[in-house]
Structure formats: C-alpha cells, structure tokens
Design an enzyme around this catalytic site. Structure first.
Site, PDB file in Angstrom:
ATOM      1  N   ASP A   1      -4.006   9.936  -5.296  1.00  0.00           N
ATOM      2  CA  ASP A   1      -5.029  10.166  -4.273  1.00  0.00           C
ATOM      3  C   ASP A   1      -4.382  10.742  -3.014  1.00  0.00           C
ATOM      4  O   ASP A   1      -4.833  11.749  -2.457  1.00  0.00           O
ATOM      5  CB  ASP A   1      -5.701   8.823  -3.971  1.00  0.00           C
TER       6      ASP A   1
ATOM      7  N   ASP B   1       7.815   8.485  -1.620  1.00  0.00           N
ATOM      8  CA  ASP B   1       8.048   8.848  -0.212  1.00  0.00           C
ATOM      9  C   ASP B   1       8.890  10.124  -0.122  1.00  0.00           C
ATOM     10  O   ASP B   1       8.596  11.043   0.642  1.00  0.00           O
ATOM     11  CB  ASP B   1       8.687   7.694   0.577  1.00  0.00           C
TER      12      ASP B   1
ATOM     13  N   LYS C   1       7.218   4.526  -7.389  1.00  0.00           N
ATOM     14  CA  LYS C   1       8.017   3.754  -6.424  1.00  0.00           C
ATOM     15  C   LYS C   1       8.692   2.631  -7.211  1.00  0.00           C
ATOM     16  O   LYS C   1       8.559   1.436  -6.906  1.00  0.00           O
ATOM     17  CB  LYS C   1       7.069   3.222  -5.326  1.00  0.00           C
TER      18      LYS C   1
ATOM     19  N   TYR D   1      -6.706   0.805  -7.562  1.00  0.00           N
ATOM     20  CA  TYR D   1      -8.117   1.203  -7.613  1.00  0.00           C
ATOM     21  C   TYR D   1      -8.916   0.367  -8.611  1.00  0.00           C
ATOM     22  O   TYR D   1     -10.112   0.589  -8.784  1.00  0.00           O
ATOM     23  CB  TYR D   1      -8.234   2.675  -8.019  1.00  0.00           C
TER      24      TYR D   1
END
Ligand code: NAD
Length: 362
Positions: A251, A227, A193, A125
């Site tokens: 988000d 995930d 991640k 972002y």
C-alpha cells in the site's frame, strides 16, 4: 448486442466522476459493454444497512469483471473498508499497480516503468483488531504473556494482528513472476522487514526465495528491506522492475511509486483473483474535490486499459493508452495536477480531459 457484461461500482467522493470518464472512454473504443451498476459505501449504508450489500458481491461474482471508483473509509472508527472487504470476500489476492511515467508529466525522473504487486488478503489488513481496555484485549494480552513470558509491552495497548501465510505468499510471489514473464520483465524484487519481523516477514522472504528458484535463468530475483527500498526508489528507481510486497508495504510503496510518475491522478490498478478481477485506481475518494469536476480521470482510464487487456481487447487497450499518452504529452487539455502551476487557469476538468482522450482516439 453487448459483448461484455461488466459490473460498475461508481464509489463516492470523486469516484462517480472518474468512473463516468472511464466508462465513456471504454465505450469510445468501440468495445461493447452492458454495464451493471451497483452501489457500495456510506450512502448505500443508510438504505441497505451495510456499506457492502450482497448484490454488489453477487454482481462481481456473476460478471467476473468489475470496475470501481474509490470508496471512502471512516478513519479510526465507523465501518471497515469496503475496498478491503471486496478484495477479501472475492479473494482478489493480487493487486497489480503499474507505475509508468508518460512523457509530458513533470517530475524529478524520466523513463520510469515499475510494476508493484501487492498481496491483498492478509497482513495487518486482515482486520483482526482489539481495542484498548476491552475484556478481549485484556484476555489476549494475558494469553500472549503466558505463551511468551518475555513479551514485554504496555498492558493498556490496543492490538492489531499481522497474519502472513506460506500459501498467500506463495501465490502472490508466483503471480509476480508470471506477470514478469508475461510482460517481458527482467527482475522481481521481494520487499520485507525480515530483520525485525522474523516470524511473519521472515516467512514471506523464505517462501519468496523458494518460489524464485523455479524461475532461475528466466527472471532475476533479489530482496530489499522496506525502509531501504523507499530510499532506493527515490534515488535510483530505474534499477527496479517488478516489486512484490505484503499488503501494508504494498500500500505504502504504491503511493510512493505513484509519486514518481506524476501523482495519484495517474496511477492505475487491478485486483485479481482466480477467475475474477476488479479494476480501480490507486487513489482514494479525495472528498475535498467531490462534485467539482476537478480530479484527474487518468488513473481510472488507465485502470480501464488494464481491464481491456484482461478481457482480451488488446487493440482497444493499446489505442486507449496511446490516446491518454497523447493528451498528457500535449499538456493542454489536462487537469490541474498535470499543469506546472497547480493554479493554472487553463487546466480543464475531469469530463473535459475525458473528452480530449476520446477525441484522441478518433
Ligand atoms: P486520496 O487518494 O483520496 O487523496 C489524497 C490526495 O491526492 C487528494 O487530496 C488529492 O490532492 C490527490 N488526488 C487523489 N486522487 C486524485 C485525482 N484523481 N486527481 C487529482 N488529484 C488526486 O487519499 P486520502 O485522502 O488518504 O483518502 C480519502 C479517502 O479515500 C479515505 O476514506 C480512504 O480510506 C479512501 N481510499 C479509498 C481507496 C479505494 O477505494 N481503493 C484507496 C485509497 C483511499
């Protein structure tokens, strides 16, 4: 005399309708507010030449507290997000999104009470982007290949940069733990991640683990790969409590959690910095419902509940939350999205649902 001076940014799309509903509910609690209304977004851009005029930032800086309706961001091209710019300019580094399931909301689950803490200032972002085919992206690609000859990727790529720093990670994870203590929660889960993005997400995880050590014995800590987190939240949401995430995962997971508790019409939020706070729903401007008196005002009203807590008006906050819960539980004077059938003709409009909440306050 008014006790609080608060900036109100109505936003666009459904923003003005849901903001008005929230404003009326706050006033109905008896808390006295002197509203300073300022405008951001596409409409003001035509007059002011910018979607985020300086007077908006000045107003929030001066009043320290703001409530904001959603603002539309053009997709792909056009001006950058006003919402992201506000968070960055005011250094509102923590986005707090409680996701609580109120009785009466139809869904697959019961008893959900999660808190999503999203980092608000960096990650993908950051707005550091290079369009395909530009001299800048060509120079950047050449530079990357000199710095790392093993980096193999399509030379015609566009590039978005993902900065993650120890400073920003430290303060967001600390914020998550402090909220967990304040709200008497048991566990913080850091989401990342780091198996793939070893540099950026690896840093996030390392710093999160360091911060967690300071809270050992008080608040439990664990981490999940993003995930897997998505699947776990859908299958076993009650195993989780407070989640802390970098900006982009925050988000996405916020919307997933909103889905667990009845949808975007219900999920509130707060953007918090040192000394300044801006309250807004998780949802966007839903342009297709603009001016139709159709959108659910609950997310904005519950964002006001967060605001009332923040300014120390706990009693008014609790009364307003109870009133919202009562209206949802009764299920009569609610908007279309809270009805079993979305075409139910007994669904009420935005302003009528706000009236019902105001009546329940009495
Ligand atoms: P959105 O949240 O505006 O709407 C997605 C769908 O969710 C809507 O079509 C509607 O079906 C439902 N929905 C959302 N709010 C609702 C409400 N209050 N009551 C009932 N149903 C509701 O997401 P989008 O369509 O992806 O985004 C529209 C615009 O909003 C985009 O320009 C986006 O950039 C912007 N946006 C702004 C903010 C913000 O101001 N903080 C946040 C997210 C998106």
């Amino acid at each position: 005399m008014s006790k609080y001076k608060i900036t109100l940014i109505p936003g666009d799309g459904i923003g003005p309708e849901v903001s008005l509903a929230a404003q009326r509910c706050i006033e109905a609690t008896g808390v006295k507010v002197d509203w300073e209304v300022v405008y951001a977004g596409a409409e003001i851009m035509e007059k002011a030449g910018t979607p985020l005029p300086e007077n908006v930032l000045e107003s929030v800086r001066r009043n320290k507290i703001a409530i904001k309706g959603p603002v539309t961001t053009p997709i792909g091209s056009g001006f950058r997000s006003v919402n992201v710019a506000l968070r960055k300019e005011l250094d509102l580094y923590a986005c707090l999104r409680p996701c609580k399931l109120y009785p009466g909301v139809r869904g697959l689950y019961n008893n959900i009470d999660l808190i999503v803490v999203r980092e608000n200032t960096e990650d993908l972002y950051a707005g550091i982007e290079f369009d395909e085919g530009t001299p800048e992206v060509k120079a950047l690609i050449e530079k990357i290949q000199t710095l790392n000859p093993k980096a193999k990727f399509n030379p015609h790529s566009a590039i978005s940069i993902k900065p993650i720093s120890a400073e920003a990670t430290e303060r967001i994870v600390r914020f998550a733990f402090e909220e967990a203590i304040k709200l008497k929660r048991r566990k913080v889960t850091a989401v990342h991640k780091a198996n793939i993005m070893k540099a950026t997400d690896g840093l996030f995880l390392r710093v999160a683990r360091e911060v967690a050590k300071r809270y050992e014995g008080k608040i439990q800590f664990e981490d999940r790969i993003v995930d897997n987190m998505c699947m776990q939240l859908v299958q076993r949401p009650r195993e989780y409590d407070v989640l802390v995430l970098p900006n982009l995962y925050g988000d996405i997971i916020s919307d997933l959690c909103a889905g667990l508790i009845g949808g975007l019409g219900i999920a509130p939020g707060a953007n918090i910095g040192d000394g300044v706070a801006l309250f807004e729903a998780t949802h966007g401007s839903a342009p297709k419902y603009k001016g139709m008196n159709k959108a659910n005002p609950t997310a904005m009203i519950l964002s006001s509940v967060l605001m009332l807590h923040h300014i120390g008006e706990a009693k008014a906050a609790e009364r307003l939350e109870k009133a919202v819960a009562q209206v949802i539980k009764e299920g009569r004077q609610v908007t279309y999205d809270l009805k079993a059938d979305r075409n139910d003709p007994t669904a009420v409009g935005t302003s009528q649902m706000a009236d019902a909440v105001i009546n329940a306050l009495k």
